[in-house]
Design an enzyme around this catalytic site. Structure first.
Site, PDB file in Angstrom:
ATOM      1  N   GLU A 173       0.841  -1.206   0.000  1.00  0.00           N
ATOM      2  CA  GLU A 173       0.000   0.000   0.000  1.00  0.00           C
ATOM      3  C   GLU A 173       0.872   1.250   0.000  1.00  0.00           C
ATOM      4  O   GLU A 173       0.803   2.094   0.915  1.00  0.00           O
ATOM      5  CB  GLU A 173      -0.972  -0.001   1.178  1.00  0.00           C
ATOM      6  CG  GLU A 173      -2.034  -1.065   1.054  1.00  0.00           C
ATOM      7  CD  GLU A 173      -3.177  -0.912   2.043  1.00  0.00           C
ATOM      8  OE1 GLU A 173      -2.999  -0.224   3.064  1.00  0.00           O
ATOM      9  OE2 GLU A 173      -4.245  -1.476   1.804  1.00  0.00           O
ATOM     10  N   GLU A 330      -6.602  -7.572  -0.765  1.00  0.00           N
ATOM     11  CA  GLU A 330      -7.033  -7.593   0.639  1.00  0.00           C
ATOM     12  C   GLU A 330      -8.474  -7.133   0.726  1.00  0.00           C
ATOM     13  O   GLU A 330      -8.868  -6.177   0.049  1.00  0.00           O
ATOM     14  CB  GLU A 330      -6.221  -6.593   1.488  1.00  0.00           C
ATOM     15  CG  GLU A 330      -4.777  -6.901   1.698  1.00  0.00           C
ATOM     16  CD  GLU A 330      -4.126  -5.814   2.562  1.00  0.00           C
ATOM     17  OE1 GLU A 330      -4.818  -5.161   3.346  1.00  0.00           O
ATOM     18  OE2 GLU A 330      -2.911  -5.614   2.414  1.00  0.00           O
TER      19      GLU A 330
END
Ligand code: GLA
Length: 689
Positions: A173, A330
């Protein structure tokens, strides 16, 4: 304090451009991948063995590891210890579970930040952010980059050819916490980036409008990142700083990807955050660098319609993937740990959320994380295997989910088709939600969600695309509040409408160019001719002040003082600051052109649904029979067969016409299908969508 003594070495040319797409490896997997993040560092090796057995039981076949592995792999003396990672990879491999291998660079270990405190990020008030959390590194730090690449090279060297490795996961991320750094190294890098973009200081002065408030620069060294000021900051500077910051992290991604590609033929990606709460990166500029696009998505219960936002994020991720299948890297089985109130999922919601992503193009559905942590900030974040263990309703739902995802394997590789496009832009988001603007009561993303939500509730499939993309194949293009648009972006919509595509543009669109410079002569400067309207003045109203339209439609917060120049008036303001003026207009297409609608106010949801419904109908765009706010219906196709996904979020069963094979229950459907309340069905039909 000077945080960095060194100057950033120029990034070698091979790292500044995406690798040629022709040589890109593709993500290949047997069916739809079902997976999770796995943090074996947090567990005893005896637990690893149990984990692998349970992963197999659940049908897990893709596991992300080494995301936060740096401190375990490398010590302060620089020496590596791969023993534990070797063992975990071999355990997974022996169980037939494939690996989504992290480069391990997401968070520097304490020995590194102690030795090199200059890598720590500095926020806009000039204060440093310290280690003890994660992502404590400056994106422009050459020191961090050097250490990170050394680690990536070692990891790629060791596992680049390992048969278990299915995909590389660069960092994690990127930009989640550290995107906007104001340290001295970032300041120097910002100046270099500006010089590259604008060429001369005069051009920069023009682009930023520095004749305002005595801001004219005479030398590059006078320029700072937009640190906190007493008044509002220069919007052009703020916009360029966002662009720069996105580019800096992309350069970091490219450097890691390059180091991997020299040692491995396995596809490389990183997990995007296409989500409501983070807007730091312009993923339109990143997508071409991904061998396969991957996204992380969490329901955000601070939003009015979290599940509609899920659908939007999934459609936008597919847009980033150019329509190709993508990976959901995710999401969560239940609560997260970072919202003010972290809601558990209702029974059945896990399945509905997961298949909503598959319905919109995901070929992998993975979770954060495998086993709930016992310690650390995320110990109350849900997982596939909860603290309660396998004797839990959640684990039983996970087993059922694994079975159903397995039953959908044949869907992998198929595509979603849409006749309606929605324009979305991170650049415009940055520019429109500025410190000074006509009203702080309206945010860009709320506009996007409102228009997307209407299409969603009408059962219309939507491609989310970048301004400037070719729009000519669509029946309708929706443009919610696109404040900033370049000449090219404006021309692409003009060209589509000239070719027969219909358009629906909402207020505060087409206002400025790419430098945040107003297009004069009346709004929306970019599309006055296309729409046949001219807005003389914005007239926002205070919250709680309703605005009525002559048709009876209700609106709030915004009114345009608008006149038509070449458009039909569909509705007028009955009261408020623009009383008597047009509120909804349409310039009907002639000579094969499409109709161009303009909406000059913020309609209440029902009235917006009605307006969007009329635009969809006139454009001849398809909507799914039976779809509603509660019943999502979407299709994937391989060109010959269609998989119709029906996700029933509602409290009542729905009955639909259908013929084919239903994959969730494994039954034949001969004419009618009932989708139970809260249930999901996927019908394979022997006809193209
Ligand atoms: C992100 C991160 C994960 C984890 C989850 C929690 O997606 O990538 O490491 O922190 O959030 O929701």
């Amino acid at each position: 304090m000077d945080h960095h003594a060194t100057t950033l070495a120029p990034i070698p040319p091979e790292q500044t451009e995406p690798a040629p797409t022709a040589v890109r490896p593709r993500f290949q997997h047997q069916g739809i991948a079902f997976g999770c993040d796995y943090n074996p560092e947090q567990w005893d090796p005896a637990v690893w063995r149990e984990d692998v057995v349970l992963m197999r039981e659940a049908g897990v076949d893709l596991v992300a590891i080494n995301i936060f592995g740096w401190a375990d792999l490398q010590g302060p003396d620089g020496a590596y210890d791969f023993a534990a990672l070797d063992e975990v990879i071999e355990l997974l491999h022996a169980a037939g579970i494939r690996v989504n291998l992290g480069t391990g660079t997401a968070s520097p270990p304490p020995w590194l930040t102690t030795r090199h405190p200059e890598i720590l990020p500095v926020v806009e008030d000039g204060t440093t952010r310290f280690p003890g959390g994660r992502q404590a590194w400056c994106p422009s730090s050459p020191t961090f980059r050097r250490y990170a690449l050394e680690l990536v090279e070692a990891v790629a060297e060791r596992y680049g050819g390992h048969p278990a490795v299915a995909v590389w996961h660069v960092s994690n991320e990127l930009g989640c916490h550290n995107a906007l750094c104001h340290c001295d190294e970032s300041t120097r890098a910002f100046r270099r980036w500006l010089r590259e973009r604008h060429g001369t200081i005069d051009e920069l002065n023009r682009a930023w409008g520095t004749s305002f408030w005595s801001q004219r620069y005479t030398d590059w060294d006078e320029i700072l990142t937009p640190k906190l000021t007493l008044s509002s900051r220069n919007p052009g500077q703020m916009l360029d700083f966002h662009r720069f910051s996105s580019d800096e992290l992309l350069a970091h991604y490219r450097a890691e990807a390059e180091a991997i590609r020299r040692r491995s033929a396995v596809p490389v990606t990183t997990n995007f955050m296409v989500t409501a709460h983070i807007r730091n990166l312009d993923y339109w500029t990143w997508a071409a660098d991904m061998d396969v696009v991957a996204n992380d998505h969490y329901l955000d219960h601070r939003l009015a319609e979290p599940r509609t936002e899920l659908a939007f994020a999934a459609d936008l991720t597919r847009g980033l993937a150019g329509g190709d299948p993508w990976l959901l890297m995710e999401h969560s089985t239940g609560s997260v740990n970072w919202q003010p109130v972290n809601l558990a999922k209702e029974p059945g919601q896990l399945l509905r959320n997961t298949l909503a992503h598959v319905a919109r193009g995901a070929d992998a559905v993975c979770f954060f994380q495998w086993r709930a942590s016992l310690q650390g900030s995320e110990k109350f974040h849900s997982a596939l295997l909860p603290h309660a263990g396998t004797d839990s309703a959640l684990w039983r739902e996970v087993l059922e989910l694994g079975r159903i995802v397995g039953a959908l394997d044949e869907v992998a590789g198929t595509r979603v088709r849409a006749e309606v496009a929605l324009l979305f832009s991170w650049e415009s988001w940055w520019a429109s939600d500025a410190e000074t603007r006509p009203t702080h009561e309206i945010e860009y993303l709320d506009q996007v969600h409102a228009l997307y939500g209407a299409l969603h509730d009408l059962g219309v499939s939507v491609d989310v695309v970048r301004p400037g993309a070719d729009l000519t194949g669509y029946r309708l293009v929706v443009v919610p509040g696109l404040y900033l648009v370049s000449d090219e972006g404006a021309a692409a919509l003009d060209a589509a409408v000239a070719s027969g595509t219909h358009a629906l543009v909402t207020f505060y669109s087409g206002i400025v160019d790419e430098h945040d410079r107003v297009r004069p002569g009346g709004y929306p400067g970019a599309w006055r001719d296309l729409l046949g309207v001219r807005v003389e003045e914005f007239a926002p109203v205070l919250p709680g002040t309703p605005i009525a339209l002559e048709s009876g439609a209700a609106a709030s917060l915004w009114a345009d003082r608008l006149e038509t120049t070449d458009a039909a008036i569909i509705d007028r303001f009955a009261d408020g600051p623009a009383a008597g003026r047009p509120a909804v207009t349409r310039r009907d297409g002639v000579d094969g052109a499409g109709d161009a609608w303009y909406l000059g106010t913020l309609l209440e949801p029902d009235d917006l649904l009605d307006l969007v419904g009329r635009a969809v109908e006139r454009a001849g765009a398809a909507s799914e029979p039976g779809a509603s706010a509660d019943v999502e219906i979407t299709r994937r196709t391989d060109g010959e067969r269609t998989w119709r996904f029906v996700v029933n979020h509602g409290a009542d069963p729905v009955e639909l016409d259908a013929r084919g094979t239903e994959l969730v229950t494994g039954s034949d459907v001969d004419g009618r299908i009932v989708v139970p309340a809260g249930g999901v069905r996927v019908i394979r039909e022997e006809a193209a969508a």
